[in-house]
Design an enzyme around this catalytic site. Structure first.
Site, PDB file in Angstrom:
ATOM      1  N   ALA A  42       0.869  -1.187   0.000  1.00  0.00           N
ATOM      2  CA  ALA A  42       0.000   0.000   0.000  1.00  0.00           C
ATOM      3  C   ALA A  42       0.904   1.235   0.000  1.00  0.00           C
ATOM      4  CB  ALA A  42      -0.967  -0.006   1.185  1.00  0.00           C
TER       5      ALA A  42
ATOM      6  N   HIS B 261       3.160   4.546  -0.610  1.00  0.00           N
ATOM      7  CA  HIS B 261       2.896   5.978  -0.784  1.00  0.00           C
ATOM      8  C   HIS B 261       4.243   6.701  -0.903  1.00  0.00           C
ATOM      9  CE1 HIS B 261       4.000   6.085   3.438  1.00  0.00           C
ATOM     10  NE2 HIS B 261       3.020   5.235   3.718  1.00  0.00           N
TER      11      HIS B 261
ATOM     12  N   HIS C  78       7.101   5.767   1.497  1.00  0.00           N
ATOM     13  CA  HIS C  78       7.900   4.598   1.115  1.00  0.00           C
ATOM     14  C   HIS C  78       8.885   4.969  -0.005  1.00  0.00           C
ATOM     15  CE1 HIS C  78       4.127   2.435   2.574  1.00  0.00           C
ATOM     16  NE2 HIS C  78       5.054   1.896   3.310  1.00  0.00           N
TER      17      HIS C  78
ATOM     18  N   GLN D 290       2.603  -9.566  13.305  1.00  0.00           N
ATOM     19  CA  GLN D 290       2.698  -8.296  14.020  1.00  0.00           C
ATOM     20  C   GLN D 290       1.333  -7.632  14.224  1.00  0.00           C
ATOM     21  OE1 GLN D 290       5.290  -6.584  10.824  1.00  0.00           O
ATOM     22  NE2 GLN D 290       4.187  -4.693  11.239  1.00  0.00           N
TER      23      GLN D 290
ATOM     24  N   GLU E 252      11.642   6.898  10.334  1.00  0.00           N
ATOM     25  CA  GLU E 252      11.476   7.432  11.694  1.00  0.00           C
ATOM     26  C   GLU E 252      10.010   7.594  12.054  1.00  0.00           C
ATOM     27  OE1 GLU E 252      13.804  11.028  11.934  1.00  0.00           O
ATOM     28  OE2 GLU E 252      15.622   9.896  12.471  1.00  0.00           O
ATOM     29  N   LYS E 253       9.140   7.503  11.055  1.00  0.00           N
ATOM     30  CA  LYS E 253       7.685   7.506  11.324  1.00  0.00           C
ATOM     31  C   LYS E 253       7.355   6.473  12.397  1.00  0.00           C
ATOM     32  CE  LYS E 253       3.158   7.137  10.359  1.00  0.00           C
ATOM     33  NZ  LYS E 253       2.886   5.758  10.084  1.00  0.00           N
ATOM     34  N   ASP E 254       7.973   5.279  12.271  1.00  0.00           N
ATOM     35  CA  ASP E 254       7.804   4.211  13.259  1.00  0.00           C
ATOM     36  C   ASP E 254       9.047   4.214  14.151  1.00  0.00           C
ATOM     37  OD1 ASP E 254       5.313   2.633  12.047  1.00  0.00           O
ATOM     38  OD2 ASP E 254       6.607   3.211  10.404  1.00  0.00           O
TER      39      ASP E 254
ATOM     40  N   ARG F 106      -2.316   3.441   6.326  1.00  0.00           N
ATOM     41  CA  ARG F 106      -3.610   3.372   7.002  1.00  0.00           C
ATOM     42  C   ARG F 106      -4.425   4.670   6.876  1.00  0.00           C
ATOM     43  NH1 ARG F 106      -0.618  -0.165  10.856  1.00  0.00           N
ATOM     44  NH2 ARG F 106      -1.711  -2.173  10.888  1.00  0.00           N
TER      45      ARG F 106
HETATM   46  P1  AMP Z   1       5.024  -0.027   6.404  1.00  0.00           P
HETATM   47  O1  AMP Z   1       4.696  -0.416   5.005  1.00  0.00           O
HETATM   48  O2  AMP Z   1       4.014   0.862   7.032  1.00  0.00           O
HETATM   49  O3  AMP Z   1       5.407  -1.212   7.267  1.00  0.00           O
HETATM   50  O4  AMP Z   1       6.333   0.869   6.310  1.00  0.00           O
HETATM   51  C1  AMP Z   1       7.496   0.394   5.683  1.00  0.00           C
HETATM   52  C2  AMP Z   1       8.640   1.315   6.010  1.00  0.00           C
HETATM   53  O5  AMP Z   1       8.330   2.627   5.519  1.00  0.00           O
HETATM   54  C3  AMP Z   1       8.884   1.464   7.523  1.00  0.00           C
HETATM   55  O6  AMP Z   1      10.280   1.543   7.751  1.00  0.00           O
HETATM   56  C4  AMP Z   1       8.216   2.764   7.846  1.00  0.00           C
HETATM   57  O7  AMP Z   1       8.756   3.422   8.974  1.00  0.00           O
HETATM   58  C5  AMP Z   1       8.477   3.563   6.577  1.00  0.00           C
HETATM   59  N1  AMP Z   1       7.494   4.636   6.432  1.00  0.00           N
HETATM   60  C6  AMP Z   1       6.150   4.521   6.414  1.00  0.00           C
HETATM   61  N2  AMP Z   1       5.569   5.739   6.308  1.00  0.00           N
HETATM   62  C7  AMP Z   1       6.588   6.632   6.272  1.00  0.00           C
HETATM   63  C8  AMP Z   1       6.654   8.055   6.185  1.00  0.00           C
HETATM   64  N3  AMP Z   1       5.556   8.813   6.142  1.00  0.00           N
HETATM   65  N4  AMP Z   1       7.871   8.640   6.166  1.00  0.00           N
HETATM   66  C9  AMP Z   1       9.012   7.884   6.234  1.00  0.00           C
HETATM   67  N5  AMP Z   1       9.003   6.538   6.325  1.00  0.00           N
HETATM   68  C10 AMP Z   1       7.822   5.925   6.346  1.00  0.00           C
END
Ligand code: AMP
Length: 282
Positions: free
Chosen positions: A32, A34, A37, A61, A148-150, A187
């Site tokens: 998903a 954006h 990523h 998770q 760093e978002k997470d 999300r």
């Molecule tokens: P996810 O698909 O949500 O598991 O995210 C995959 C990776 O992308 C993780 O390392 C997240 O921290 C990073 N990520 C998600 N959203 C952002 C964002 N807005 N800015 C920077 N990194 C992001």
């Protein structure tokens, strides 16, 4: 761009690349995709010659009451976006490929995974640690990039890699935001148009508290957090999981802390938003 669905094929594809001495970067995602990523993909191209992005919605998770079944999986759109960014390999294993019959291993991380999101989502970071360990062992990249978002997840993974001597460099990417400063997230599509307008308030409140702390110190921290919590609830947030100040390693603040993080998680309708901002203490 090659789309690979099995570990064997991934190892086979990466062997000659590693043999040629090319640097490999891994970006684990749950799809998903954006622009957030994509900012990680761009960073990877600057740091390595071969960019591997994994897409895997990791069941381990998600808690029992969380959104595993409804998590968006727009495979065709995701592949088009990665192809546009010249990703070399997309690794998309099935749940069976990752956790086949008889799978029995777990990883448990204490300390940095406790409190904040770890306190609200039991077992979440153990599931993250397990999948990231597998993805790192399957890919054996030189670097792996996490957002760093997470923020807590990033520190959990740094801990994991250090504790288990996994030979990879973990690189942190800054938070990518929408024009109105809402942190991008897969999300966010759960937000109704009305909720989408309210969503940036979370970041605004973090900045508001961070500004006060930077000028006046942490004397009024509890009050500032209480006022922001009330404000967000008045605006329409249904539940604030936490707004918390920690040092930049997520340890408790002490009188010698200079570099800190203000972190928050809050529900807006069905969507759980998380965000964080750096804070410099005097
Ligand atoms: P996810 O698909 O949500 O598991 O995210 C995959 C990776 O992308 C993780 O390392 C997240 O921290 C990073 N990520 C998600 N959203 C952002 C964002 N807005 N800015 C920077 N990194 C992001």
């Amino acid at each position: 761009m090659r789309v690979i669905r099995t570990t064997n094929e991934l190892r086979h594809a990466l062997k000659p690349i590693r043999h040629d001495g090319k640097k490999i970067a891994l970006i684990p995602t749950m799809g998903a995709l954006h622009a957030g990523h994509m900012s990680l993909v761009k960073m990877a191209h600057n740091l390595a010659e071969c960019v591997v992005t994994s897409i895997f919605v990791n069941p381990k998770q998600f808690g029992p009451s969380e959104d595993l079944a409804s998590y968006p999986r727009p495979e065709i759109e995701d592949l088009a976006k990665l192809s546009m960014q010249n990703v070399d390999i997309v690794y998309m294993p099935s749940v069976d490929e990752m956790y086949g019959a008889g799978f029995s291993t777990s990883i448990s991380i204490t300390g940095v995974s406790e409190g904040l999101c770890g306190g609200k989502r039991a077992g979440h970071f153990d599931g993250v640690a397990l999948v990231v360990t597998k993805l790192l062992l399957q890919t054996m990249p030189d670097i792996a990039i996490f957002g760093e978002k997470d923020y807590q997840q990033l520190l959990v993974i740094k801990r994991l890699v250090s504790d288990l001597n996994i030979p990879v460099e973990i690189v942190a990417a800054p938070i990518h935001r929408e024009k109105d400063q809402l942190a991008m997230s897969s999300r966010n599509i759960y937000l109704t148009p009305e909720e989408r307008k309210i969503a940036p308030c979370l970041y605004q409140q973090l900045q508001h508290i961070a500004g006060h702390i930077a000028t006046d110190g942490i004397g009024n921290l509890e009050k500032l957090i209480a006022v922001s919590t009330d404000y967000l609830q008045e605006k329409g947030f249904n539940h604030i999981d936490y707004i918390e100040l920690r040092d930049s390693n997520l340890q408790t603040i002490t009188s010698s802390t200079r570099s800190a993080r203000l972190l928050a998680a809050a529900f807006l309708g069905k969507c759980r938003l998380i965000d964080n901002v750096p804070v410099i203490l005097k």
